[in-house]
Design a protein around this motif. Sequence first.
Motif, PDB file in Angstrom:
ATOM      1  N   GLY A  13       0.829  -1.192   0.000  1.00 19.61           N
ATOM      2  CA  GLY A  13       0.000   0.000   0.000  1.00 19.61           C
ATOM      3  C   GLY A  13       0.868   1.248   0.000  1.00 19.61           C
ATOM      4  O   GLY A  13       2.097   1.178  -0.074  1.00 19.61           O
ATOM      5  N   ARG A  14       0.216   2.390   0.100  1.00 18.08           N
ATOM      6  CA  ARG A  14       0.931   3.672   0.075  1.00 18.08           C
ATOM      7  C   ARG A  14       2.017   3.765   1.131  1.00 18.08           C
ATOM      8  O   ARG A  14       3.033   4.393   0.930  1.00 18.08           O
ATOM      9  N   ASP A  15       1.793   3.149   2.265  1.00 19.78           N
ATOM     10  CA  ASP A  15       2.758   3.233   3.365  1.00 19.78           C
ATOM     11  C   ASP A  15       3.839   2.154   3.282  1.00 19.78           C
ATOM     12  O   ASP A  15       4.636   2.003   4.194  1.00 19.78           O
ATOM     13  N   GLY A  16       3.866   1.394   2.191  1.00 22.43           N
ATOM     14  CA  GLY A  16       4.866   0.351   2.021  1.00 22.43           C
ATOM     15  C   GLY A  16       4.495  -0.967   2.667  1.00 22.43           C
ATOM     16  O   GLY A  16       5.232  -1.936   2.557  1.00 22.43           O
ATOM     17  N   LEU A  17       3.352  -1.031   3.336  1.00 27.83           N
ATOM     18  CA  LEU A  17       2.919  -2.257   3.994  1.00 27.83           C
ATOM     19  C   LEU A  17       2.027  -3.077   3.061  1.00 27.83           C
ATOM     20  O   LEU A  17       1.231  -2.521   2.300  1.00 27.83           O
ATOM     21  N   ARG A  18       2.161  -4.372   3.127  1.00 27.54           N
ATOM     22  CA  ARG A  18       1.295  -5.282   2.367  1.00 27.54           C
ATOM     23  C   ARG A  18      -0.104  -5.225   2.972  1.00 27.54           C
ATOM     24  O   ARG A  18      -0.281  -5.380   4.177  1.00 27.54           O
ATOM     25  N   LYS A  19      -1.109  -5.013   2.147  1.00 26.76           N
ATOM     26  CA  LYS A  19      -2.500  -4.953   2.607  1.00 26.76           C
ATOM     27  C   LYS A  19      -3.040  -6.374   2.761  1.00 26.76           C
ATOM     28  O   LYS A  19      -3.023  -7.149   1.800  1.00 26.76           O
ATOM     29  N   VAL A  20      -3.511  -6.704   3.977  1.00 28.98           N
ATOM     30  CA  VAL A  20      -3.947  -8.058   4.296  1.00 28.98           C
ATOM     31  C   VAL A  20      -5.341  -8.030   4.916  1.00 28.98           C
ATOM     32  O   VAL A  20      -5.651  -7.149   5.717  1.00 28.98           O
ATOM     33  N   ALA A  21      -6.154  -9.013   4.542  1.00 27.44           N
ATOM     34  CA  ALA A  21      -7.475  -9.216   5.143  1.00 27.44           C
ATOM     35  C   ALA A  21      -7.467 -10.573   5.841  1.00 27.44           C
ATOM     36  O   ALA A  21      -7.096 -11.580   5.234  1.00 27.44           O
ATOM     37  N   ARG A  22      -7.843 -10.595   7.106  1.00 24.22           N
ATOM     38  CA  ARG A  22      -7.903 -11.830   7.873  1.00 24.22           C
ATOM     39  C   ARG A  22      -9.333 -12.044   8.365  1.00 24.22           C
ATOM     40  O   ARG A  22     -10.104 -11.096   8.470  1.00 24.22           O
ATOM     41  N   VAL A  23      -9.662 -13.292   8.680  1.00 26.65           N
ATOM     42  CA  VAL A  23     -11.030 -13.645   9.058  1.00 26.65           C
ATOM     43  C   VAL A  23     -11.038 -14.327  10.414  1.00 26.65           C
ATOM     44  O   VAL A  23     -10.354 -15.334  10.614  1.00 26.65           O
ATOM     45  N   VAL A  24     -11.812 -13.764  11.346  1.00 26.24           N
ATOM     46  CA  VAL A  24     -12.077 -14.379  12.647  1.00 26.24           C
ATOM     47  C   VAL A  24     -13.397 -15.119  12.448  1.00 26.24           C
ATOM     48  O   VAL A  24     -14.473 -14.553  12.609  1.00 26.24           O
ATOM     49  N   LEU A  25     -13.288 -16.386  12.018  1.00 25.00           N
ATOM     50  CA  LEU A  25     -14.457 -17.170  11.625  1.00 25.00           C
ATOM     51  C   LEU A  25     -14.984 -17.957  12.813  1.00 25.00           C
ATOM     52  O   LEU A  25     -14.260 -18.773  13.388  1.00 25.00           O
ATOM     53  N   LEU A  26     -16.244 -17.718  13.142  1.00 27.73           N
ATOM     54  CA  LEU A  26     -16.889 -18.390  14.269  1.00 27.73           C
ATOM     55  C   LEU A  26     -17.963 -19.342  13.761  1.00 27.73           C
ATOM     56  O   LEU A  26     -18.694 -19.021  12.817  1.00 27.73           O
ATOM     57  N   ASP A  27     -18.048 -20.488  14.404  1.00 30.10           N
ATOM     58  CA  ASP A  27     -19.103 -21.451  14.078  1.00 30.10           C
ATOM     59  C   ASP A  27     -20.295 -21.226  15.010  1.00 30.10           C
ATOM     60  O   ASP A  27     -20.248 -20.323  15.872  1.00 30.10           O
ATOM     61  N   PRO A  28     -21.373 -21.994  14.894  1.00 30.62           N
ATOM     62  CA  PRO A  28     -22.538 -21.775  15.761  1.00 30.62           C
ATOM     63  C   PRO A  28     -22.261 -21.939  17.253  1.00 30.62           C
ATOM     64  O   PRO A  28     -23.014 -21.446  18.088  1.00 30.62           O
ATOM     65  N   ARG A  29     -21.168 -22.627  17.605  1.00 28.46           N
ATOM     66  CA  ARG A  29     -20.799 -22.810  19.016  1.00 28.46           C
ATOM     67  C   ARG A  29     -19.773 -21.774  19.479  1.00 28.46           C
ATOM     68  O   ARG A  29     -19.181 -21.921  20.546  1.00 28.46           O
ATOM     69  N   ASP A  30     -19.553 -20.726  18.668  1.00 28.76           N
ATOM     70  CA  ASP A  30     -18.592 -19.654  18.966  1.00 28.76           C
ATOM     71  C   ASP A  30     -17.155 -20.144  19.028  1.00 28.76           C
ATOM     72  O   ASP A  30     -16.303 -19.531  19.667  1.00 28.76           O
ATOM     73  N   ARG A  31     -16.858 -21.227  18.323  1.00 26.68           N
ATOM     74  CA  ARG A  31     -15.470 -21.657  18.178  1.00 26.68           C
ATOM     75  C   ARG A  31     -14.867 -20.877  17.016  1.00 26.68           C
ATOM     76  O   ARG A  31     -15.555 -20.566  16.046  1.00 26.68           O
TER      77      ARG A  31
END
Length: 174
Positions: A13-31
């Motif tokens: 990105g503009r600041d020299g950092l790699r742009k990353v998207a991460r996922v906090v994926l929860l199941d129906p039991r909140d795992r």
Amino acid sequence: MPAEAAGPDEGPGRDGLRKVARVVLLDPRDRVLLLHGHEPDDPSDDWWFTPGGGVEGDETREQAALRELVEETGITEVELGPVLWRRTCSFSFAGRRWDQDEWYFLARTAQTATAATGLTELERRSVAGSRWWTCRELAEAHETVYPTKLAELLRRVLDEGPPATPEVLDTEIV
């Protein structure tokens, strides 16, 4: 912290950092679903981390989060929620330095079976599997988990709901 090899359109990105998207994926039991990664040439140097990766071309972070989730887990039935956290991190992996601006999206799914069929060559050499974790299991774990303090962060989200605006986590340099 595995990172897939940057594609031709996946520059910093503009600041020299790699742009990353991460996922906090929860199941129906909140795992929460975490991937088990390690250095490609040293499986004993290992850690757990959330699915996700670099933004490619002109895709949005939301699009990147969903694409990476499918590639790394095979999970397609996802309700993508808000950005929970933002973090800048820098780490060595696979013989190079990675400097990243990471956004962590909350997501929910009822689909708990995983199939990592879209991994890159580097990911195939450095991702050993995945596991659904309860918040308690994370809090009691002795393994390395990224982002640091994930159990505490997740507990707050489960107790209080997502923050009104993304929380900026401490910069991590590993």
